[in-house]
Design a protein around this motif. Structure first.
Motif, short mmCIF file in Angstrom:
data_model
loop_
_atom_site.label_atom_id
_atom_site.label_comp_id
_atom_site.label_asym_id
_atom_site.label_seq_id
_atom_site.Cartn_x
_atom_site.Cartn_y
_atom_site.Cartn_z
N ARG A 151 -12.04 -2.29 18.00
CA ARG A 151 -12.20 -1.33 16.89
C ARG A 151 -11.20 -0.19 17.01
O ARG A 151 -10.62 0.25 16.02
N LYS A 152 -10.99 0.27 18.23
CA LYS A 152 -10.06 1.38 18.45
C LYS A 152 -8.62 0.94 18.24
O LYS A 152 -7.82 1.65 17.60
N LEU A 153 -8.27 -0.24 18.72
CA LEU A 153 -6.89 -0.71 18.66
C LEU A 153 -6.47 -1.13 17.25
O LEU A 153 -5.29 -1.05 16.90
N VAL A 154 -7.42 -1.57 16.43
CA VAL A 154 -7.07 -2.07 15.11
C VAL A 154 -6.88 -0.94 14.09
O VAL A 154 -6.28 -1.15 13.03
N HIS A 155 -7.37 0.28 14.40
CA HIS A 155 -7.31 1.39 13.44
C HIS A 155 -5.90 1.64 12.87
O HIS A 155 -5.72 1.67 11.65
N PRO A 156 -4.88 1.86 13.73
CA PRO A 156 -3.55 2.14 13.15
C PRO A 156 -2.98 0.97 12.37
O PRO A 156 -2.29 1.17 11.37
N LEU A 157 -3.26 -0.25 12.80
CA LEU A 157 -2.79 -1.43 12.07
C LEU A 157 -3.46 -1.50 10.71
O LEU A 157 -2.81 -1.76 9.68
N ARG A 158 -4.77 -1.28 10.68
CA ARG A 158 -5.53 -1.31 9.42
C ARG A 158 -4.99 -0.28 8.44
O ARG A 158 -4.77 -0.58 7.26
N ASP A 159 -4.74 0.94 8.92
CA ASP A 159 -4.30 2.01 8.02
C ASP A 159 -2.89 1.76 7.50
O ASP A 159 -2.62 1.97 6.31
N ALA A 160 -1.99 1.31 8.36
CA ALA A 160 -0.60 1.11 7.95
C ALA A 160 -0.47 -0.02 6.95
O ALA A 160 0.11 0.15 5.86
N PHE A 161 -1.01 -1.19 7.28
CA PHE A 161 -0.85 -2.33 6.40
C PHE A 161 -1.77 -2.24 5.19
O PHE A 161 -1.47 -2.82 4.14
N GLY A 162 -2.88 -1.51 5.30
CA GLY A 162 -3.71 -1.25 4.14
C GLY A 162 -2.96 -0.44 3.10
O GLY A 162 -3.05 -0.70 1.89
N ALA A 163 -2.17 0.54 3.54
CA ALA A 163 -1.36 1.33 2.62
C ALA A 163 -0.33 0.45 1.90
O ALA A 163 -0.11 0.60 0.69
N ILE A 164 0.27 -0.49 2.62
CA ILE A 164 1.23 -1.40 2.00
C ILE A 164 0.54 -2.30 0.98
O ILE A 164 1.11 -2.62 -0.07
N PHE A 165 -0.70 -2.71 1.26
CA PHE A 165 -1.44 -3.54 0.30
C PHE A 165 -1.58 -2.81 -1.04
O PHE A 165 -1.30 -3.38 -2.10
N PHE A 166 -2.00 -1.56 -1.01
CA PHE A 166 -2.20 -0.82 -2.25
C PHE A 166 -0.87 -0.47 -2.91
O PHE A 166 -0.77 -0.42 -4.14
N PHE A 167 0.16 -0.20 -2.11
CA PHE A 167 1.50 0.05 -2.65
C PHE A 167 2.00 -1.18 -3.41
O PHE A 167 2.51 -1.08 -4.53
N ALA A 168 1.85 -2.36 -2.80
CA ALA A 168 2.28 -3.61 -3.45
C ALA A 168 1.47 -3.88 -4.70
O ALA A 168 1.98 -4.45 -5.68
N PHE A 169 0.22 -3.48 -4.68
CA PHE A 169 -0.65 -3.60 -5.85
C PHE A 169 -0.05 -2.80 -7.01
O PHE A 169 0.04 -3.29 -8.15
N GLY A 170 0.42 -1.60 -6.74
CA GLY A 170 1.04 -0.78 -7.77
C GLY A 170 2.34 -1.37 -8.29
O GLY A 170 2.67 -1.23 -9.47
N LEU A 171 3.11 -2.06 -7.42
CA LEU A 171 4.38 -2.66 -7.84
C LEU A 171 4.20 -3.67 -8.96
O LEU A 171 5.09 -3.87 -9.80
N SER A 172 3.04 -4.33 -8.99
CA SER A 172 2.82 -5.41 -9.95
C SER A 172 2.39 -4.91 -11.33
O SER A 172 2.27 -5.70 -12.26
N ILE A 173 2.13 -3.62 -11.47
CA ILE A 173 1.63 -3.06 -12.72
C ILE A 173 2.78 -2.52 -13.57
O ILE A 173 3.59 -1.72 -13.09
#
Length: 406
Positions: A253-275
């Motif tokens: 849980r502790k180790l996955v936090h920075p990975l979750r936050d960084a790639f989660g941001a890219i997910f939503f950014f890519a979501f915006g690219l398609s609109i």
């Protein structure tokens, strides 16, 4: 890629000063810097970020699985199934009716049933994390509804595919649905009986090896899930369930936090690219009507789920608003509809609808106490919070949550 991260970070910092949630700001960064908006274009083809975006979704759902234990699901399994079934009946049914009311065609109506009926697992997870509601009692029915949605999603896509492709083979649709359901059953059995074996495999004192191990398992199972016709996110979620119950669960849980936050941001950014914001004015009124329908159905579903679990108005409002956003699945349907040659208005409608609810959902979730004031059952929150906030999630000190009030 660096520009994408920086743009998301700058907008999120600016929005944080006026207490805006990060999700719509990440999406806005993608819209402003994407190929459909004049000015600087960081990413000309949204598919360039497809793999990283998929990884962001996988990590978001993997983290949600880590925060729950199989015992939580078993303890409220029947209630969760009832809440999920009620949510789907209200929202998918309303989406189908709305689709026929638009008069765009039967195939289009079947697509809109899924668009209006299925919430965004990624946005729901991010809202729960950002608002510190992982430990709230009403988060369990929210989780149950997400799981029921993902099971329905596998069967729905299997049934929809031959319709969109023009095939009329019922046996092929049943075979695809059976394959997906069989794999879901296999994942459930693995989560129930395979925790000890998986725990031994990942157990190590070296953080580097632990990160590589849990990432490998989560991404591999997500990929296999997609191959079987099951959403990759639900495969990652089941892996999180397994690993969360092992002796390494707290460290993961502790180790996955920075990975979750960084790639989660890219997910939503890519979501915006398609609109493409230029397409939105042509479908403005249908989009607004669909948003109103979804708001009403989510409130009804939230109240129903709260009554099933014996909660009051505060948790009912939290359930209603947390599940409001629509996202990645709706965009998948838009792509399928465009490939099948359906009504050209469908793609911009879905993009506009998703954009409005992707922004409105997190904002509404953070202010759910406004809705709680007018819902029935006030004063019987049974451990939920009436102000729309919750206790901070275990182990996450990246954001300080407001004290819960009952």
């Amino acid at each position: 890629m660096g520009g994408a991260f920086l743009a998301a970070a700058v907008l999120a910092r600016l929005g944080g000063r006026i207490e805006l949630p990060t999700i719509p700001l990440f999406i806005l960064a993608g819209i402003l810097l994407g190929p459909h908006t004049p000015g600087i274009v960081l990413v000309s083809d949204p598919h360039d970020l497809e793999m990283l975006s998929a990884l962001g979704l996988v990590l978001l759902l993997f983290y949600l699985g880590l925060e729950f234990h199989l015992d939580d699901l078993k303890a409220g399994g029947r209630k969760m199934a009832l809440a999920g079934g009620a949510y789907l009946a209200l929202n998918v049914g309303a989406g189908l009716g709305f689709g026929f009311a638009l008069g765009w065609g039967t195939s289009e109506a079947l697509v809109l049933a899924g668009v209006l009926g299925i919430s965004s697992s990624a946005i729901v997870t991010k809202v729960l994390v950002d608002l510190g509601r992982i430990g709230n009692p009403e988060t369990k029915p929210i989780l149950g509804i997400i799981v029921v949605e993902d099971i329905f999603l596998a069967l729905y896509l299997a049934a929809l595919q031959p319709i969109l492709s023009g095939a009329d083979s019922l046996s092929a649709a049943l075979m695809d649905g059976g394959k997906a359901f069989g794999f879901l059953l296999l994942l459930a059995l693995a989560a129930r009986y395979g925790t000890r074996v998986v725990g031994r495999f990942v157990a190590t004192k070296d953080d580097e090896l632990l990160v590589i191990s849990f990432l490998g398992i989560a991404v591999f199972v997500a990929g296999v899930s997609e191959w079987f016709g099951v959403a990759d996110a639900i495969g990652a979620f089941m892996v999180g369930l397994m690993l969360g119950g092992t002796t390494s669960g707290d460290r993961i849980r502790k180790l996955v936090h920075p990975l979750r936050d960084a790639f989660g941001a890219i997910f939503f950014f890519a979501f915006g690219l398609s609109i493409n914001p230029g397409d939105l004015p042509t479908v403005l009124w249908p989009v607004l009507a669909a948003v109103v329908v979804t708001l009403v159905m989510n409130i009804a579903a939230g109240v129903s789920a709260a009554r099933i679990f014996g909660f009051g108005s505060g948790p009912a409002a939290n359930i209603s608003t947390t599940l409001l956003a629509r996202g990645e699945f709706a965009l998948i349907l838009a792509t399928m509809a465009a490939g099948a040659g359906l009504d050209k208005r469908l793609a911009p409608f879905i993009a506009g609808y998703v954009l409005v609810l992707a922004v409105l959902g997190p904002l509404a979730a953070g202010r759910s106490h406004w809705l709680a004031r007018i819902l029935p059952g006030r004063g019987k929150d049974d451990g939920g919070d009436g102000d729309g906030r919750g206790a901070p999630e275990g182990g996450d000190t990246s954001r300080e949550a407001a004290p819960a009030t009952t």
